[in-house]
Design a protein around this motif. Structure first.
Motif, mmCIF file in Angstrom:
data_model
loop_
_atom_site.group_PDB
_atom_site.id
_atom_site.type_symbol
_atom_site.label_atom_id
_atom_site.label_comp_id
_atom_site.label_asym_id
_atom_site.label_seq_id
_atom_site.Cartn_x
_atom_site.Cartn_y
_atom_site.Cartn_z
ATOM 1 N N ALA A 215 0.847 -1.193 0.000
ATOM 2 C CA ALA A 215 0.000 0.000 0.000
ATOM 3 C C ALA A 215 0.885 1.245 0.000
ATOM 4 C CB ALA A 215 -0.916 -0.015 1.226
ATOM 5 N N PRO A 216 0.338 2.424 -0.356
ATOM 6 C CA PRO A 216 1.156 3.644 -0.407
ATOM 7 C C PRO A 216 1.885 3.954 0.891
ATOM 8 C CG PRO A 216 -0.932 4.024 -1.512
ATOM 9 C CD PRO A 216 -1.031 2.673 -0.869
ATOM 10 N N ASP A 217 1.248 3.672 2.039
ATOM 11 C CA ASP A 217 1.918 4.006 3.296
ATOM 12 C C ASP A 217 3.142 3.127 3.538
ATOM 13 O OD1 ASP A 217 0.402 1.744 3.718
ATOM 14 O OD2 ASP A 217 -0.681 2.506 5.448
ATOM 15 N N LEU A 218 3.107 1.870 3.084
ATOM 16 C CA LEU A 218 4.284 1.010 3.229
ATOM 17 C C LEU A 218 5.390 1.442 2.272
ATOM 18 C CD1 LEU A 218 5.739 -1.394 4.437
ATOM 19 C CD2 LEU A 218 4.579 -2.870 2.784
ATOM 20 N N LEU A 219 5.027 1.770 1.038
ATOM 21 C CA LEU A 219 6.022 2.278 0.090
ATOM 22 C C LEU A 219 6.697 3.532 0.647
ATOM 23 C CD1 LEU A 219 3.986 1.950 -3.243
ATOM 24 C CD2 LEU A 219 5.843 0.458 -2.467
ATOM 25 N N ALA A 220 5.894 4.437 1.191
ATOM 26 C CA ALA A 220 6.435 5.672 1.760
ATOM 27 C C ALA A 220 7.333 5.368 2.948
ATOM 28 C CB ALA A 220 5.293 6.603 2.177
ATOM 29 N N HIS A 221 6.930 4.388 3.747
ATOM 30 C CA HIS A 221 7.712 4.018 4.932
ATOM 31 C C HIS A 221 9.105 3.533 4.530
ATOM 32 C CE1 HIS A 221 8.067 2.706 9.165
ATOM 33 N NE2 HIS A 221 8.815 1.746 8.664
#
Length: 510
Positions: A185-191
């Protein structure tokens, strides 16, 4: 010539014009196809080259850190090229009849928490005929997501409804994502990205951290995610650079970074050039270059014609011959005298430091002023202090030994004097280059953790991503929050609206 003949001649001219127009359209299409085919061939060749390099490197002797970074870099580079290739090969619009490539993904662990969001249609009536909708099935999309060190599976459910009257299927469309059919998900990619480029955690360390939370995310997979996200974020990077170069005042500096040379197991001294806006919302851009040559600054700045605050590095000198206004840093000049005072206790160096302190006190009084008020304040107070300082240095220099540290500090200040004193001529000019030095400072910490860039491509990708994250931080945004929102909204943001996602213009989604 009768009326019918005139009409026939007119019709022939119209037809010829239409034919000429169609031939031009066909020629444009043929050029586009030729360019696309050439780019596809180029990208295919690059993928083959990278895979050969990846295979050949297995026999090379590298220490563990080099091996890990090289593998991360290869995964990211190949994924980035493949993403560009897929974008070129994809049709402009989705073709329902075209078979979709089967996704290659691991099953998400069953024991992870599921956070479900149902996306219901806005109406219970059929859009086509107004009939009642009947729930027939759910389209379920599961992506691995995370809270800080807490993983969960984000479960997006898209109920599908059928109208029995006209057999129309109604459902909320599944939005596109940065990595199509990926598990992240986008939040994991950003993390992962923020951990690498802001927290300076190499991917092999992140792999170990995630494993302690019960989730296996190989460093190669993280590298592929970063490569794909780097390609997706490039339009933002391009707009950030264009916006930066439209500013009238810029800061510039550079810092060395090591770059690994595959095939030798050795590192090459490269440089990260940094640029920052001097007024308005802070905008920061990094440019990875394989040397410190001044041609890199000239290439990046192009036909820039504003004012540039720099140190005394000769690589910038060519710019000032083309109309760029040179500004020099008083913090640099002060540092020369501070170093000499610490080394020898020189009274002359101490006196110079005190005189420079007067200039900074005058600046402190003008912090809250408008540009016009600050200029008047500088003219009234700083100009006389500058003139007195210059006279003192000129009179003092003949009595100071030519090879002493004090003499070198005086010579540096006198040589740079026109650029040093220029800030008093404009209320918007900065007095020093501290703004860009503060932006570069985290790079020193990064060097101790990621040791070197794995390739020139990796260095440029890192510079691009760090430009966005550094600008987000400089504008008071939490980088993880900004990047998560951008990676979520980017796939559905039109080109004309791309500026709304830039860090200095971004507003969180309501």
């Amino acid at each position: 010539m009768d009326h019918a003949q005139l009409n026939a001649i007119t019709d022939v001219k119209v037809l010829r014009a239409l034919v000429a127009e169609q031939l031009q359209i066909i020629a444009r299409h043929e050029r586009t196809i030729t360019e696309r085919d050439a780019n596809i061939a180029k990208l295919n060749a690059e993928i083959k080259r990278l895979r050969r390099l990846q295979f050949a490197a297995r026999s090379e002797k590298m220490d563990p850190a080099q091996r890990q970074l090289f593998e991360e870099t290869m995964a990211a580079d190949i994924a980035a090229v493949e993403a560009e290739l897929e974008a070129l090969q994809s049709p402009p619009a989705a073709d329902p009849s075209r078979p979709r490539r089967a996704p290659k993904r691991r099953a998400l662990p069953d024991d992870l928490e599921r956070v479900e969001t149902r996306h219901e249609p806005s109406s219970c009536a059929c859009d086509q005929c107004g009939g009642a909708l009947t729930h027939i099935d759910d389209h379920v999309s599961e992506k691995l997501s995370c809270r800080p060190l807490t993983f969960f599976v984000r479960r997006d459910v898209y109920p599908q409804y059928a109208c029995r009257a006209c057999e129309t299927i109604t459902a909320v469309p599944v939005p596109p994502t940065v990595i199509d059919r990926g598990i992240a998900a986008p939040d994991l990619l950003a993390h992962v990205i923020v951990a690498k480029y802001v927290d300076h955690l190499p991917l092999y360390r992140q792999e170990a951290i995630y494993a302690r939370s019960g989730v296996a995310i190989p460093r190669s997979t993280q590298g592929e995610w970063i490569g794909a996200c780097g390609v997706a974020l490039q339009p933002l990077v391009n707009r950030l650079r264009d916006t930066l170069l439209a500013q009238t005042i810029l800061h510039a500096d550079e810092t060395p970074v090591a770059m690994l040379e595959p095939g030798t197991g050795k590192t090459h001294r490269s440089y990260l050039f940094a640029y920052r806006s001097g007024i308005g919302p802070p905008i920061i851009a990094f440019d990875f270059c394989i040397s410190r040559s001044g041609k890199h600054a000239q290439r990046f700045l192009g036909d820039y014609g504003g004012a540039l605050m720099v140190d005394d590095y000769s690589g910038y000198k060519a710019l000032f011959a083309t109309g760029v206004t040179e500004l020099a840093c008083w913090a640099h000049a002060r540092r020369k005298f501070v170093d000499q005072y610490k080394a020898s206790g020189s009274k002359i160096a101490q006196a110079a430091i005190e005189r420079i302190a007067v200039l900074y006190r005058i600046e402190a009084e003008a912090v809250a002023m408008t540009v016009e008020e600050r200029l008047a304040h500088r003219q009234r107070h700083a100009v006389s202090a500058l003139n007195a300082f210059k006279t003192w240095l000129d009179e003092l220099r003949p009595s100071v030994m030519g090879n002493s540290g004090t003499a070198k500090a005086i010579d540096y200040t006198l040589r740079r004097w026109p650029a040093l004193a220029r800030y008093a001529e404009d209320g918007s000019y900065p007095i020093d280059n501290n703004a860009i030095e503060n932006a570069i400072r985290p790079i020193a910490l990064g060097r101790k953790n990621w040791l070197f860039a794995g390739s020139e491509t990796a260095g440029k990708r890192a510079a691009a991503i760090m430009s966005l994250l550094a600008t987000a931080k400089a504008n008071g945004h939490e980088p993880l929050a900004w990047l998560t929102d951008v990676l979520t909204r980017l796939p559905t943001t039109l080109d004309r609206d791309i500026d709304t996602l830039l860090p200095h213009r971004w507003k969180p989604a309501a």
